[in-house]
Design a protein around this motif. Structure first.
Motif, mmCIF file in Angstrom:
data_model
loop_
_atom_site.group_PDB
_atom_site.id
_atom_site.type_symbol
_atom_site.label_atom_id
_atom_site.label_comp_id
_atom_site.label_asym_id
_atom_site.label_seq_id
_atom_site.Cartn_x
_atom_site.Cartn_y
_atom_site.Cartn_z
ATOM 1 N N PRO A 181 -12.748 -6.038 -4.061
ATOM 2 C CA PRO A 181 -13.601 -5.229 -3.578
ATOM 3 C C PRO A 181 -14.992 -5.592 -3.732
ATOM 4 N N ALA A 182 -15.138 -6.248 -4.878
ATOM 5 C CA ALA A 182 -16.285 -6.772 -5.305
ATOM 6 C C ALA A 182 -16.744 -7.875 -4.507
ATOM 7 N N LEU A 183 -15.725 -8.834 -4.037
ATOM 8 C CA LEU A 183 -16.077 -9.906 -3.396
ATOM 9 C C LEU A 183 -16.591 -9.673 -1.917
ATOM 10 N N LEU A 184 -15.835 -8.588 -1.562
ATOM 11 C CA LEU A 184 -15.876 -8.325 0.037
ATOM 12 C C LEU A 184 -16.408 -6.742 -0.066
ATOM 13 N N PRO A 185 -17.473 -6.369 -0.581
ATOM 14 C CA PRO A 185 -17.825 -4.902 -0.628
ATOM 15 C C PRO A 185 -17.930 -4.265 0.805
ATOM 16 N N ASN A 186 -17.938 -4.686 1.774
ATOM 17 C CA ASN A 186 -18.178 -4.055 2.997
ATOM 18 C C ASN A 186 -16.389 -3.918 3.746
ATOM 19 N N GLU A 187 -15.591 -4.473 3.019
ATOM 20 C CA GLU A 187 -14.197 -4.390 3.570
ATOM 21 C C GLU A 187 -13.108 -3.902 2.832
ATOM 22 N N ASN A 188 -13.612 -2.685 2.021
ATOM 23 C CA ASN A 188 -12.392 -2.032 1.215
ATOM 24 C C ASN A 188 -11.408 -1.555 1.865
ATOM 25 N N THR A 189 -11.562 -1.062 3.106
ATOM 26 C CA THR A 189 -10.730 -0.526 4.138
ATOM 27 C C THR A 189 -9.698 -1.538 4.280
ATOM 28 N N TRP A 190 -9.998 -2.734 4.666
ATOM 29 C CA TRP A 190 -9.141 -3.530 5.113
ATOM 30 C C TRP A 190 -8.423 -4.300 3.812
ATOM 31 N N ILE A 191 -8.966 -4.339 2.688
ATOM 32 C CA ILE A 191 -8.368 -4.935 1.483
ATOM 33 C C ILE A 191 -7.046 -3.872 1.215
ATOM 34 N N ALA A 192 -7.367 -2.641 1.290
ATOM 35 C CA ALA A 192 -6.443 -1.534 0.901
ATOM 36 C C ALA A 192 -5.370 -1.540 1.989
ATOM 37 N N LEU A 193 -5.650 -1.579 3.313
ATOM 38 C CA LEU A 193 -4.683 -1.777 4.128
ATOM 39 C C LEU A 193 -3.738 -2.915 4.034
ATOM 40 N N THR A 194 -4.566 -3.927 3.830
ATOM 41 C CA THR A 194 -3.574 -5.369 3.775
ATOM 42 C C THR A 194 -2.679 -5.210 2.455
ATOM 43 N N GLN A 195 -3.160 -4.821 1.337
ATOM 44 C CA GLN A 195 -2.211 -4.797 0.398
ATOM 45 C C GLN A 195 -1.188 -3.755 0.243
ATOM 46 N N ALA A 196 -1.245 -2.823 1.125
ATOM 47 C CA ALA A 196 -0.206 -1.967 1.490
ATOM 48 C C ALA A 196 0.711 -2.369 2.433
ATOM 49 N N LEU A 197 0.307 -3.132 3.204
ATOM 50 C CA LEU A 197 1.245 -3.620 4.291
ATOM 51 C C LEU A 197 2.109 -4.951 4.045
ATOM 52 N N LEU A 198 1.363 -5.857 3.379
ATOM 53 C CA LEU A 198 2.084 -7.266 3.080
ATOM 54 C C LEU A 198 3.283 -7.218 2.328
ATOM 55 N N PRO A 199 3.588 -6.291 1.472
ATOM 56 C CA PRO A 199 4.896 -6.339 0.879
ATOM 57 C C PRO A 199 5.950 -5.564 1.565
ATOM 58 N N TYR A 200 5.859 -5.239 2.676
ATOM 59 C CA TYR A 200 6.961 -4.420 3.402
ATOM 60 C C TYR A 200 8.110 -5.372 3.687
ATOM 61 N N PRO A 201 9.372 -5.222 3.686
ATOM 62 C CA PRO A 201 10.407 -6.008 3.783
ATOM 63 C C PRO A 201 10.711 -6.502 5.173
ATOM 64 N N ASP A 202 10.377 -5.777 6.172
ATOM 65 C CA ASP A 202 10.529 -6.053 7.526
ATOM 66 C C ASP A 202 9.688 -5.397 8.448
ATOM 67 N N LEU A 203 9.604 -5.945 9.863
ATOM 68 C CA LEU A 203 8.549 -5.396 10.521
ATOM 69 C C LEU A 203 8.724 -3.964 10.986
ATOM 70 N N PRO A 204 9.954 -3.600 11.341
ATOM 71 C CA PRO A 204 10.244 -1.977 11.941
ATOM 72 C C PRO A 204 9.765 -1.169 10.714
ATOM 73 N N SER A 205 9.994 -1.233 9.396
ATOM 74 C CA SER A 205 9.624 -0.353 8.460
ATOM 75 C C SER A 205 8.168 -0.394 8.207
ATOM 76 N N LEU A 206 7.507 -1.757 8.381
ATOM 77 C CA LEU A 206 6.081 -1.653 8.302
ATOM 78 C C LEU A 206 5.481 -0.915 9.220
ATOM 79 N N PHE A 207 5.854 -1.093 10.731
ATOM 80 C CA PHE A 207 5.422 -0.680 11.817
ATOM 81 C C PHE A 207 5.228 1.040 11.712
#
Length: 703
Positions: free
Chosen positions: A155-181
């Motif tokens: 968040p300090a490195l990319l201060p304008n992109e906190n929303t994208w950072i939080a969304l990415t951190q939430a989505l990447l660990p999902y085990p498969d695409l249907p559960s992510l979707f």
């Protein structure tokens, strides 16, 4: 630019960036981040990657003259991507900051161009859709590089992109695409853009057919035949596109239900492997398409993460990582059952939801308020009658804290909701029913600007983009030293002024065309008295230069209104600016606000040049300029009042004008107030402060 090889150069101070901004990285991490930027860089022959300091030897970039010994920087400017990686030494490391706003990046690139000894052309400004895709891809890459970059403060490195950072951190660990979707975060993004149905599909190799992987909002066909020309365009452009209904087969048309279809290509190594199909009541805005394009990039990044996990040993999943519903531990299951059993004895309106967004149990009062059927328990929250709770659920998951908010219930009443976590497994929603409130559908009048007008505004905006790009190219091309002269400088100054005016015109046009597309987006309870104070305060210097006396008189304890802060601020700013511009030196301007009959009435009164009865009829039409504009000698785009009126009407209010030539004007706005009782409710006998200006307008109204 310094020509002495021993001299140093630092870009952040020239851009006004404080030395404390950014994240502290090692030199190796800085190099790693720069290399990720280079690898994520889209293919664009017109773009430039300007380098300096220790990053000057990166492949594919241009070392700016005289910066060999400067603080390291990387500035990427182009129509497909814009980003600036800036740094300065701090101790044994470097403090780094990434700018992702195309305007800020253009400023950094122009600064380097103007200070260099070479003639360089600044490419066109980055378009929103590829820019969001690039930023999302970069953030996903940085988060995935846990070994080298796991400890950095993103968040300090990319201060304008906190929303994208939080969304990415939430989505990447999902085990498969249907559960992510079906993740709450994805559903929140879709609902924020009025998406009614969504389908994730994989394109079959060497065919024009897509196989459905997951769907939201209704049953979807297992296979979708796709038009060849649509696939070719998506693969060539790599951007979201709307698809005409007559190009779809019968099964797909049944799924879309006659709604607008937007298709987002899912790209992997510049190859389209899948599609995101989205339906909405009307065409979505360019800003929405840009965000959905970024969401498509994150879906692709998550798929790549899942593929890597299947081919490499995995460490134990951290407790905060999402997991499939079937993998919930027996301990959690028992906990859920125990809590659910207690719900039968509760008298409050409460809803229990698990961490995967499944509706576990609802009390009888909650089922009544939400119109929940008994068979909807144990269904997905977003596909049940309790779907109005989904935005708050997503917010709670993102913040990982208890939150409060307001929702509109199926019967049109509003309800305050508190959301609390019960360990890691459950979330409980407590609903507090409020008095009936008018919904947007019942309160808002018919739009004042029709669909044909929307089309005109959109097309006109794109028409003026062409000369804008050419002007932009002219003013950002540095001439050779022997061609620069006074006349050339004067012409460049005129072009720069025209460019600025046209850019503002385009901004106003796009804002006007998208007012209804963004209806109810980001609406919150707002204090108009504070907005008025802030806007008037920001213009005190301007009022002083014009010798104008401006007073504000908000009613004490004014109730809040439900609305978009940016939009309503634009309304107030336009009306106050209008009163100031079309009033002579020494004029008086008064801004008041009061509560009457469940409505907030705002009036902006002035002793300016005034309007004729005929001018009042047309002054809110696009591009209309009254005679007072010539009298005042002011320039303008003729869209301020048009935009203000459209925003007010989209908030279920109205705007009207009373005026006489040479006797000033009264601009009035009426907006529905929220149901929340105002703090420190004033006595019912409150009256505005006596003011000669008000008495003057009372006399005018009697003419």
């Amino acid at each position: 630019m310094p020509s002495d090889p021993a001299s140093t150069f630092s870009l952040p101070p020239l851009l006004g960036i404080p030395p404390t901004d950014g994240a502290l990285l090692s030199h190796e991490q800085l190099r790693r981040v720069a290399d990720h930027i280079r690898r994520c860089r889209p293919q664009d022959v017109q773009s430039h990657m300007l380098l300096g300091g220790s990053l000057g030897d990166l492949d594919g970039g241009t070392l700016v003259t005289g910066t060999r010994n400067s603080d390291p920087f990387l500035v990427l400017a182009g129509e497909q991507a814009a980003l600036a990686l800036l740094s300065h030494s701090e101790g044994t490391g470097v403090r780094c900051l990434i700018l992702s706003d195309p305007d800020q990046v253009d400023l950094a690139a122009m600064t380097l161009i103007q200070l260099s000894n070479e003639a360089l052309d600044l490419p066109e400004r980055a378009a929103a859709e590829p820019q969001q895709a690039f930023v999302a891809a970069l953030i996903a890459t940085l988060i995935s590089d846990e070994t080298a970059l796991g400890g950095i403060d993103l968040p300090a490195l990319l201060p304008n992109e906190n929303t994208w950072i939080a969304l990415t951190q939430a989505l990447l660990p999902y085990p498969d695409l249907p559960s992510l979707f079906n993740a709450a975060e994805v559903l929140q993004v879709l609902r924020s853009h009025a998406i009614e149905r969504a389908l994730l599909a994989q394109i079959a190799p060497a065919s024009a057919e897509a196989h459905t992987l997951a769907a939201i909002g209704g049953d979807a066909p297992a296979r979708l035949p796709l038009p060849d020309d649509m696939l070719k365009n998506l693969r060539a452009n790599g951007r979201p596109a709307m698809v005409a209904d007559n190009k779809l087969d019968e099964a797909t048309r049944r799924w879309t239900g006659g709604k607008t279809l937007t298709v987002v290509p899912l790209l992997q190594q510049r190859t389209c492997w899948g599609l995101l199909l989205l339906t909405s009541p009307r065409p979505i805005s360019s800003a929405a398409r840009a965000q959905l394009n970024g969401l498509g990039v994150l879906i692709t990044a998550a798929q790549q993460q899942q593929q890597r996990r299947t081919t490499t040993p995995r460490a134990a999943t951290p407790p905060s990582a999402p997991s499939a519903r079937s993998s919930t531990s027996s301990t959690s299951s028992g906990f859920v059952r125990d809590i659910a059993a207690l719900f039968a004895n509760l008298d409050e309106a409460a809803v229990l939801v698990d961490a995967q967004g499944m509706l576990v149990r609802a009390t009888a009062p909650a089922m009544r308020l939400l119109n929940l059927a008994p068979n909807e328990q144990s269904s997905i929250l977003t596909e049940s009658s309790a779907a109005c709770l989904a935005p708050l659920f997503s917010e709670a998951l993102m913040s990982e804290n208890s939150i409060e908010g307001t929702i509109t219930l199926p019967n049109g009443t509003s309800s305050k909701v508190s959301v609390n976590s019960l360990g890691d497994a459950l979330w409980v929603f407590i609903l507090h029913e409020s008095a009936p409130t008018r919904t947007a559908a019942s309160a808002a009048p018919a739009p004042s600007v029709g669909e044909a007008s929307d089309s005109f505004l959109h097309n006109f905006s794109w028409l003026v983009q062409t000369p804008l790009r050419e002007i932009h190219r002219l003013i950002t091309t540095k001439p050779a030293p022997d061609t620069a002269n006074e006349q050339h400088a004067r012409i460049i100054g005129q072009i720069a002024r025209l460019n600025s005016e046209m850019a503002l015109l385009v901004s106003d046009l796009l804002a006007l065309g998208q007012v209804r597309l963004n209806a109810q987006a980001g609406h919150l309870p707002l204090r108009l008295d504070l907005l008025i104070e802030a806007i008037v305060g920001s213009r005190y210097a301007e009022f002083g230069r014009r010798g104008q006396n401006v007073t504000i008189d908000p009613m004490p304890g004014l109730p809040r209104v439900i609305g978009a802060e940016t939009a309503l601020s634009r309304v107030l700013d336009a009306l106050i600016d209008n009163a100031s511009k079309y009033s002579p030196r020494g004029a008086r301007i008064r801004v008041s606000a009061r509560h009457e009959g469940g409505q907030i009435l705002i009036t902006i009164e002035d002793t300016g040049y005034g309007l004729s009865a005929q001018e009042i009829k047309h002054v809110c039409e696009p591009f209309y300029r009254a005679a007072s504009a010539q009298r005042a000698g002011t320039s303008g785009r003729g869209l301020g009042l048009t935009l203000a009126k459209a925003i007010v009407e989209e908030h279920g209010g109205e705007l009207w004008i009373a005026s006489h030539i040479d006797d000033g004007s009264i601009f009035s706005v009426r907006l529905p107030s929220s149901d929340a009782p105002p703090p420190n409710t004033p006595d019912a006998t409150w009256e505005p402060k006596p003011d000669p200006l008000t008495e003057l307008h009372k006399l005018l109204a009697q003419k």
